[in-house]
Design a protein around this motif. Structure first.
Motif, short mmCIF file in Angstrom:
data_model
loop_
_atom_site.label_atom_id
_atom_site.label_comp_id
_atom_site.label_asym_id
_atom_site.label_seq_id
_atom_site.Cartn_x
_atom_site.Cartn_y
_atom_site.Cartn_z
N ALA A 4 14.83 13.10 -5.42
CA ALA A 4 13.90 12.31 -6.24
C ALA A 4 13.24 11.21 -5.43
N VAL A 5 14.02 10.48 -4.65
CA VAL A 5 13.41 9.38 -3.90
C VAL A 5 12.53 9.88 -2.77
N SER A 6 12.79 11.11 -2.28
CA SER A 6 11.92 11.66 -1.24
C SER A 6 10.52 11.91 -1.79
N GLU A 7 10.40 12.09 -3.09
CA GLU A 7 9.10 12.24 -3.74
C GLU A 7 8.51 10.90 -4.15
N LEU A 8 9.35 9.94 -4.47
CA LEU A 8 8.87 8.64 -4.94
C LEU A 8 8.40 7.73 -3.81
N ALA A 9 9.05 7.78 -2.66
CA ALA A 9 8.69 6.90 -1.55
C ALA A 9 7.24 7.10 -1.10
N PRO A 10 6.78 8.34 -0.90
CA PRO A 10 5.37 8.52 -0.53
C PRO A 10 4.39 8.00 -1.60
N MET A 11 4.78 8.14 -2.87
CA MET A 11 3.94 7.63 -3.94
C MET A 11 3.83 6.11 -3.83
N ALA A 12 4.96 5.47 -3.58
CA ALA A 12 4.95 4.01 -3.42
C ALA A 12 4.07 3.60 -2.24
N ARG A 13 4.17 4.32 -1.14
CA ARG A 13 3.33 4.02 0.04
C ARG A 13 1.85 4.21 -0.27
N ARG A 14 1.53 5.29 -0.97
CA ARG A 14 0.14 5.59 -1.31
C ARG A 14 -0.49 4.43 -2.10
#
Length: 71
Positions: A31-41
């Motif tokens: 889950a966090v592997s998908e959320l971290a890029p979203m946060a960076r974006r």
């Protein structure tokens, strides 16, 4: 209205009824592997960093448990 939080101790070797700690760590890492890029974006750098740290911790727990089980 405040929610009451209850913690129920769970032995590391006993399933939690939801797949146990191994499955939970795998799910969290995914889950966090998908959320971290979203946060960076969205330039949420501190949140992205915390999510990266959560993924590293989950991955380490998975690795340590596999070694402990001899896998």
């Amino acid at each position: 209205m405040a929610r009451e939080r209850r913690s129920i101790p769970i032995e590391a070797d006993e399933p939690a009824g939801d797949g146990g700690p191994d499955e939970a760590a795998r799910f969290i890492a995914s889950a966090v592997s998908e959320l971290a890029p979203m946060a960076r974006r969205h330039r949420l750098e501190t949140l992205a960093h915390l999510l990266d740290m959560a993924q590293m911790e989950a991955d380490e727990l998975i690795r340590a448990n596999m070694q402990r089980k001899g896998q």
